[in-house]
Motif scaffolding. Structure first.
Motif: not given
Lengths: 398, 398
Positions: A7-15, A87, B5-10
């Motif tokens: 599993x690993x996380x990816x991150x959306x923009x979070x200024x 990914x 800010x948001x995190x989620x896993x893929x």
């Protein structure tokens, strides 16, 4: 291949919280601190402004652009095990690469299945991302730092692809790719394209690559420093067990179908400034009659590359059906088929385990792309494609 | 737009632990339990085998294929807030959609910047993924369940795009898209393309869509049930503040550049079985002289669609430079430019704040694509493109 869970996380923009686990962000932060966000995509204009450097000098402009490009691309300078944006992740005892992809709306044809060009483009993409993750990628189209120092680029000499199933729009796929030795101066690259949901392998591919001098456009030996870079990544594993050994015959003017005056467009050129291999396949397939393509889908392909195609070349695409029963229109005849030189009726064939006319077995085309010169023609690529019947055909009126 | 800010896993493939947080996996599990993995991509052949259904019936085969497609596509049947595979999420008070994309190796040209066709394809992709996430997507190219019941498809009537910066190979971008009302029977769709690292907006686009009956190919009013589906998603927010109000003039045979006999290829057709809009742009740009494209890059585009283009149409692409100083070759002349009808020298222009010949200001082309019939021509799309000077040009020998 070993099963594994990860599993690993990816991150959306979070200024407001930029310091989250994003690899290689250091340089980007440095630039952003300068408050240059409003000037250019990566804020590089401040170099000119703060240091009083004019932008009339082409050399300076090029230097700024190269620096800006490095920051925006953010290519890893050392091995990276996961990439949340692509990914992708390193697998196979740290040597192979796996990427998850979703088949996009513009990668499919009217029948909602991925086109062969899209599949080939995804293979190219994952190959480059593999090099990207390795930390070896320099400022070229997959070239390593050692290759750049020796002014070398990669060129493909052979490619073989088997497609058992076509992914459809929205389907989640995984692509594995890895490299291996190929003789003294070459490299193999293999791929597996697999359904993410069922693990079923949809397509397999293998290819052979050699190095070319970017200026002289002549093939080159592999320098020791390049071998030292890439050989630790070599795996002795083959995506296609029985590689096609037969040599592809060279077609001549007796070929049944000929398209002439094919001219590369700007959009056909890749970062190596020559026509991309995927475009070759497009030209080859365009030459097969539409009535045939409506009813059949490609199941395999072997390509032997001979010469690169430049932007000013005028190309001719020849193709010829290779099996009896394909003689008139390119569509297999139903009344007979030849086995070991003996013509057999459809009834006999069905009784002998052949699929008969409704579910034609594989049949093939031989292809040649050549540059049509004034005195003689020069081969670009020879190809062989094998085909199987589609379950449902999509009409394409002409 | 609000920061957040948001995190989620893929999740990567993990065969031993399939029950992790993967939405809509239920149906896939049901099929996999049957042990059908070795039969077909989604294991649907067992339907034939376990239920003794032959596959000679075309109707049955089609049904099996539709069912198989549903399972493999795994389209959400209700609103989904995040999609780890698409790297997408619902934003903007639950109405807009944001997707992270990496610019791929085959989406860029020789100068390593994304082509305009790639940008347009990514806009299409995110629009469709927005509908995908909404739970409204039916078995069509962005059509909702209500549209399918009424046999309707989407067609674009207008598109406007502004590109301030081009993303480069490997750059991580974010695309936001949302919809709004457009008159009584139409829908607007807007986009922002932004650097993930710096938040800087690279491109903005807006478009207008109407509905067409799939059989009659005539435009349709928006049925109430469709309005009820989509209007809760409408936002009153515009990506481009000042939309181009001017009408695009219709070119005639006096246009400076004309390409005729343009024929759609199979790969140009999309899931609606007509030529995809992105191809139109390709045809328009091919008609502009190469010498101009080497030196300049597109900064804006307005397209007015009049008629769909079918697979059997033969298309003519006309274009005309629209500003004095572009008269001879399509490349701006350096000795004068016209301002309010007065020709001014380069020196005067520079003194008046004009950028001069080395950094030409915007100039434009007018475009027309038409189907060349025997009696009269029928318009497909009118267009206007605006351009700015590239910092470094890439030669394209012809």
């Amino acid at each position: 291949m070993a099963s594994f869970s990860h599993q690993m996380a990816f991150f959306f923009r979070c200024p407001r919280n930029k310091n989250v686990q994003e690899p290689n962000k250091q340089k980007l932060h440095c630039v952003r601190i300068k408050g240059t966000k409003s000037f250019s995509p990566s804020g590089l204009d401040f170099l000119s402004q703060e240091h009083g450097i004019g932008i009339t000098s082409v050399d300076h402009t090029e230097n700024v652009q190269v620096f800006e490009q490095q920051i925006r691309q953010n290519i890893p300078t050392k091995k990276q095990l996961v990439d949340p944006y692509r990914q992708g992740m390193i697998i196979e005892e740290w040597a192979g690469y796996r990427q998850t992809v979703v088949i996009r709306s513009y990668e499919v044809g009217p029948d909602k299945t991925a086109t062969i060009e899209s599949i080939l483009s995804l293979l190219q993409e994952t190959a480059l991302n593999h090099v990207w993750m390795s930390g070896l990628l320099s400022d070229g189209f997959g070239a390593t730092h050692g290759m750049m120092r020796n002014n070398l680029i990669w060129v493909v000499s052979r490619m073989q692809l088997q497609v058992d199933h076509y992914p459809i729009w929205g389907e989640v796929m995984e692509i594995d790719t890895w490299v291996g030795a190929s003789g003294k101066n070459g490299m193999r690259r293999d791929w597996l394209l697999r359904s993410q949901a069922t693990d079923l392998v949809f397509a397999r591919a293998t290819s052979t690559w050699v190095m070319m001098n970017q200026q002289t456009r002549r093939l080159s030996k592999m320098p020791d420093e390049v071998r030292a870079e890439i050989s630790p990544w070599f795996l002795d594993k083959h995506a296609i067990q029985e590689e096609s050994p037969e040599k592809i015959e060279k077609l001549d003017n007796n070929a049944r179908y000929v398209h002439s005056d094919l001219k590369p467009k700007r959009s056909d050129l890749d970062m190596n400034h020559h026509v991309n291999n995927v475009k070759y396949v497009g030209w080859m397939l365009e030459t097969i009659p539409d009535e045939f393509l409506e009813e059949n889908q490609l199941s395999g392909m072997v390509l032997e590359y001979r010469r690169e195609c430049g932007s000013s070349d005028v190309v001719q695409s020849l193709c010829d059906p290779q099996q009896e029963g394909l003689l008139e229109t390119g569509i297999p005849k139903c009344d007979h088929i030849s086995v070991n030189g003996h013509k057999l009726s459809a009834e006999i064939l069905e009784g002998n385990g052949f699929v008969g006319c409704k579910n034609q077995g594989p049949f093939s085309y031989t292809h040649l792309l050549q540059v049509k010169g004034e005195s003689k023609n020069e081969e670009i690529v020879r190809g062989k494609t094998t085909w199987k019947k589609k379950l449902i055909s999509i009409p394409f009126p002409t």
